[in-house]
Write a protein that holds these residues in place. Structure first.
Motif, PDB file in Angstrom:
ATOM      1  N   PRO A   1      16.026  14.145  89.411  1.00 30.28           N
ATOM      2  CA  PRO A   1      17.035  15.409  89.417  1.00 30.28           C
ATOM      3  C   PRO A   1      18.599  15.099  89.166  1.00 30.28           C
ATOM      4  N   SER A   2      18.970  13.939  89.678  1.00 30.32           N
ATOM      5  CA  SER A   2      20.035  13.640  89.641  1.00 30.32           C
ATOM      6  C   SER A   2      20.810  13.247  88.293  1.00 30.32           C
ATOM      7  N   ILE A   3      19.671  13.106  87.590  1.00 33.96           N
ATOM      8  CA  ILE A   3      20.248  12.529  86.245  1.00 33.96           C
ATOM      9  C   ILE A   3      19.768  13.592  85.130  1.00 33.96           C
ATOM     10  N   TRP A   4      18.584  14.289  85.094  1.00 33.50           N
ATOM     11  CA  TRP A   4      17.947  15.216  84.471  1.00 33.50           C
ATOM     12  C   TRP A   4      18.026  16.584  84.713  1.00 33.50           C
ATOM     13  N   GLU A   5      18.484  17.317  84.015  1.00 34.80           N
ATOM     14  CA  GLU A   5      18.354  18.902  84.562  1.00 34.80           C
ATOM     15  C   GLU A   5      16.892  19.309  84.318  1.00 34.80           C
ATOM     16  N   ASP A   6      16.327  19.970  85.574  1.00 36.26           N
ATOM     17  CA  ASP A   6      15.131  20.325  85.491  1.00 36.26           C
ATOM     18  C   ASP A   6      14.117  19.577  85.156  1.00 36.26           C
ATOM     19  N   PRO A   7      13.934  18.329  85.716  1.00 28.24           N
ATOM     20  CA  PRO A   7      13.103  17.268  85.190  1.00 28.24           C
ATOM     21  C   PRO A   7      11.687  17.368  85.111  1.00 28.24           C
ATOM     22  N   THR A   8      11.166  18.411  85.774  1.00 26.63           N
ATOM     23  CA  THR A   8       9.620  18.734  85.829  1.00 26.63           C
ATOM     24  C   THR A   8       9.266  19.863  84.912  1.00 26.63           C
TER      25      THR A   8
END
Length: 112
Positions: free
Chosen positions: A11-18
């Motif tokens: 989550p520190s790299i991708w917005e809403d990774p799930t």
């Protein structure tokens, strides 16, 4: 082993990774600084068809070089400026003309 699932779910790299977002990985690596995109995985869980795919691409490229005469369009020098992103594309695409080799045309006409 590299955990691609963990890297893609950070989550520190991708917005809403799930969340399912097909366009999540679009864009160059410079846009998402520090990110790692591993579409085919690494290690034991790497893509099973990667080796076969590479061999087929090399076979197709070798066949195209062997069967055709190649020349570039225009007389300008080829622009070798690199493009952006993780692939090895060029900023300006190369345009080429191909025509069947005369020897191959004679051989193919005898086969029919």
């Amino acid at each position: 082993m590299v955990n691609a699932w963990l890297i893609h779910g950070d989550p520190s790299i991708w917005e809403d990774p799930t969340e399912f977002k097909p366009g999540m990985f679009e864009g160059s690596s410079e846009e998402k600084e520090g990110s790692k995109f591993l579409p085919f995985g690494l290690g034991r869980r790497a893509c099973l068809g990667a080796t076969m795919g590479l061999r087929l691409v090399l076979l197709a490229l070798g066949s195209a070089v062997q069967w055709f005469e190649w020349e570039k369009v225009g007389s300008a020098k080829v622009d070798m400026t690199p493009g952006t992103g993780p692939d090895l594309s060029k900023a300006t695409s190369l345009e080429a003309l191909c025509s069947p080799r005369p020897d191959l045309t004679k051989l193919l006409s005898r086969l029919s």
